[in-house]
Write a protein that holds these residues in place. Structure first.
Motif, short mmCIF file in Angstrom:
data_model
loop_
_atom_site.label_atom_id
_atom_site.label_comp_id
_atom_site.label_asym_id
_atom_site.label_seq_id
_atom_site.Cartn_x
_atom_site.Cartn_y
_atom_site.Cartn_z
N ASP A 66 -0.19 -13.14 2.70
CA ASP A 66 0.48 -13.41 3.66
C ASP A 66 0.99 -12.12 4.66
OD1 ASP A 66 1.32 -16.21 3.31
OD2 ASP A 66 1.99 -15.60 1.62
N GLU A 67 1.15 -11.06 4.06
CA GLU A 67 1.70 -9.84 4.75
C GLU A 67 1.08 -8.47 4.15
OE1 GLU A 67 6.27 -7.93 5.50
OE2 GLU A 67 5.91 -10.08 4.58
N VAL A 68 1.14 -7.28 4.68
CA VAL A 68 0.82 -6.13 4.25
C VAL A 68 1.83 -5.10 4.55
CG1 VAL A 68 -0.70 -4.09 4.40
CG2 VAL A 68 -1.66 -6.29 4.65
N LYS A 69 2.58 -4.40 3.49
CA LYS A 69 3.41 -3.43 3.83
C LYS A 69 2.91 -2.17 3.37
CE LYS A 69 7.64 -6.31 3.20
NZ LYS A 69 8.83 -6.48 2.82
N LEU A 70 3.15 -1.11 4.14
CA LEU A 70 2.68 0.15 3.67
C LEU A 70 4.27 0.84 3.44
CD1 LEU A 70 0.79 1.25 6.97
CD2 LEU A 70 0.13 0.20 4.83
N VAL A 81 9.09 0.70 4.82
CA VAL A 81 7.84 -0.05 4.89
C VAL A 81 7.64 -0.45 6.20
CG1 VAL A 81 8.11 -0.86 2.51
CG2 VAL A 81 9.08 -2.27 4.43
N TRP A 82 6.04 -0.48 6.43
CA TRP A 82 5.90 -1.00 7.76
C TRP A 82 4.79 -2.39 7.45
CZ3 TRP A 82 6.25 3.85 6.41
CH2 TRP A 82 7.06 4.78 7.21
N THR A 83 5.17 -3.34 8.19
CA THR A 83 4.47 -4.60 7.96
C THR A 83 3.04 -4.59 8.78
OG1 THR A 83 6.01 -5.65 9.63
CG2 THR A 83 6.35 -5.69 7.27
N ARG A 84 3.05 -3.80 9.65
CA ARG A 84 1.94 -3.92 10.61
C ARG A 84 1.41 -2.13 10.97
NH1 ARG A 84 5.83 -4.92 13.81
NH2 ARG A 84 6.31 -3.73 15.51
N PHE A 100 0.87 -1.27 -0.10
CA PHE A 100 0.04 -0.20 -0.01
C PHE A 100 0.80 1.45 0.02
CE2 PHE A 100 -2.98 3.06 2.28
CZ PHE A 100 -4.05 3.09 1.61
N LEU A 101 0.84 1.97 -1.22
CA LEU A 101 1.76 3.33 -1.26
C LEU A 101 0.91 4.37 -0.68
CD1 LEU A 101 4.33 4.25 -2.59
CD2 LEU A 101 2.80 5.08 -4.54
N ILE A 144 -6.79 -1.40 4.33
CA ILE A 144 -6.18 -2.34 3.59
C ILE A 144 -5.85 -3.61 4.44
CG2 ILE A 144 -3.87 -1.43 4.34
CD1 ILE A 144 -5.07 -2.67 0.69
N TYR A 145 -5.69 -3.50 5.81
CA TYR A 145 -5.33 -4.79 6.47
C TYR A 145 -6.84 -5.50 6.64
CZ TYR A 145 -1.17 -2.64 8.13
OH TYR A 145 0.09 -2.18 8.20
N ARG A 146 -7.87 -4.88 6.54
CA ARG A 146 -8.94 -5.70 6.58
C ARG A 146 -9.29 -6.49 5.27
NH1 ARG A 146 -11.09 -1.55 10.09
NH2 ARG A 146 -11.73 -0.44 8.50
N LEU A 147 -8.92 -5.70 4.20
CA LEU A 147 -8.96 -6.39 2.73
C LEU A 147 -8.16 -7.42 2.79
CD1 LEU A 147 -10.11 -6.28 -0.07
CD2 LEU A 147 -8.55 -4.36 -0.58
#
Length: 326
Positions: free
Chosen positions: A204-208, A321-324, A181-182, A194-197
Motif C-alpha cells: 500500500d505504501e513506501v516510507k523512507l 519519513v517520506w511516503t513518496r 526503507f531505512l 524501492i518504489y519499483r519493487l
C-alpha cells in the motif's frame, strides 16, 4: 471514553507548556509493548542485532499482555506492538494481536519479514492487525545485507507477497502494508528502485526512514550523503551534530509510553536498553506508574532541558519519513 481521554492529554500537554511544570491528565492513547528482545538478524545500530542488552531479555507472556490491555483498552487508541526484537519470534504474537484487535484497538507492528511464510501470513490477516511495516533496506542482496546482516532479501520479498496474497484472498481491508526503507549511505542510490519493487509486490505504501546512529560525532559509514535523508549535519570542524533543535517539551511524554516484555515502563522508543525506568506494571497498575513520582520527575527534567537527558540528545523527534519520492 477515548475521545475524553485524548482531550485530557492534549489539554494537559498545552497547559504544561504554558505553566512550565508537569501536568498530566488521562492515560496514554498510544502504548508500545515489546513482544520479544530476540532477533534473527545482526543489524549494526540495533541492540537486539548486536546482542548488546544490559537488561534482561525474553518473550512477552500472553497472560501478562492481556492484563495490560484489560487495564488500558477503553482509553487506548493505538497499540504499537514492537519495540526491540523481531515480533514474530514470540510464538503467541498473533494471538495477542487478535486479542487487542478484538478490543477495538488499532494495532501496528514492524517486522524484518523473515517469518512471513504462508501460514503466518494467513494468520496475520486473520488476527485483525491494522498496520504492518516490513523493513526492506536494499533492493539487491549485496546492498540489503550491508545493514540487514544475516538477512535474506528473497525471503523477505516472498513474505511480503504472501501477506498481499492472503489479504486479497480473504478480502480483508487490513493490514495497511508498508515497505519501510531505512536510508543509509550503502543503499541511498537504490531509493528509486524501492518504489519499483514495492509496486511489483503490491503493497500500500513506501516510507523512507532516517537512521539513528549511535556514534555519529566523528562521522559514520552509515550516514547518508543525501542531506535530506540524514539526521546529522557536518560542522566546519568536520564533526557531526544532530540537525534538529532540542525543544524543551515532548508530546510523546504526554500521550505515549513504552512497556518492555517484562513490564518495565520507559519514556519512549529511544530508551532501547531501559536505562530510564519509570516503574514496572508487574508491581503496580499502569495508572500508578503513569502518575507516579518517577514519571513526574522525568517530565520535569525534560522541561528544564532535553539536553540534560541522554536519550533526548540523539532524538530528532522520532523517525522522519517520506511516503513518496520527493
Amino acid at each position: 471514553m477515548k475521545l475524553v481521554n485524548i482531550s485530557q492529554l492534549v489539554s494537559s500537554f498545552y497547559l504544561t507548556k504554558w505553566l512550565k511544570k508537569p501536568i498530566q491528565w488521562g492515560l496514554p492513547m498510544t502504548i508500545s509493548i515489546e513482544p520479544t528482545t530476540a532477533c534473527n538478524l545482526r543489524c549494526p545500530e540495533c541492540p537486539s542485532g548486536l546482542r548488546a542488552f544490559t537488561r534482561d531479555t525474553g518473550n512477552l507472556k500472553q497472560d501478562f499482555f492481556k492484563k495490560i490491555i484489560d487495564e488500558l483498552y477503553n482509553r487506548l487508541t493505538y497499540l504499537i506492538f514492537y519495540f526491540q526484537g523481531e515480533p514474530y519470534i514470540n510464538p503467541k504474537f498473533l494471538d495477542m494481536v487478535r486479542y487487542a484487535s478484538d478490543k477495538g484497538i488499532y494495532t501496528i507492528t514492524s517486522t524484518n519479514g523473515h517469518f512471513l511464510n504462508d501460514e503466518n501470513a494467513r494468520k496475520t490477516i486473520e488476527s485483525g492487525l491494522s498496520r504492518m511495516i516490513i523493513s526492506i533496506d536494499g533492493t539487491t542482496q549485496k546492498v540489503y545485507e550491508q545493514y540487514r546482516r544475516e538477512g535474506n532479501l528473497n525471503t523477505v520479498i516472498e513474505g511480503a507477497k504472501n501477506i498481499v496474497r492472503w489479504k486479497k484472498k480473504l478480502r480483508s481491508s487490513t493490514p495497511h502494508i508498508i515497505i519501510q526503507f531505512l536510508v543509509v549511505k550503502p543503499n541511498e542510490h537504490q531509493i528509486p528502485d524501492i518504489y519499483r519493487l514495492a509496486a511489483e509486490i503490491g503493497v500500500d505504501e513506501v516510507k523512507l526512514k532516517t537512521a539513528q546512529i549511535y556514534d555519529y560525532e566523528e562521522g559514520n559509514d552509515l550516514i547518508p550523503t543525501i542531506d535530506k535523508y540524514s539526521r546529522y549535519a557536518k560542522m566546519k570542524n568536520g564533526k557531526y551534530t544532530v540537525k534538529n533543535e532540542l525543544l524543551n517539551h515532548c508530546w510523546k511524554l504526554w500521550h505515549a509510553s513504552v512497556i518492555t516484555w517484562n513490564g518495565i515502563v520507559v519514556p519512549c522508543c529511544f530508551d532501547k536498553d531501559a536505562a530510564h525506568r519509570l516503574g514496572n506494571v508487574r508491581d503496580k497498575s499502569f495508572a500508578e506508574v503513569w502518575q507516579g513520582e518517577a514519571y513526574y520527575n522525568f517530565r520535569r527534567t525534560l522541561l528544564q532541558g532535553r539536553d540534560m537527558i541522554d536519550i533526548c540528545r540523539n532524538c530528532t523527534e522520532g523517525c522522519k519519513v517520506w511516503t513518496r519520492q520527493e
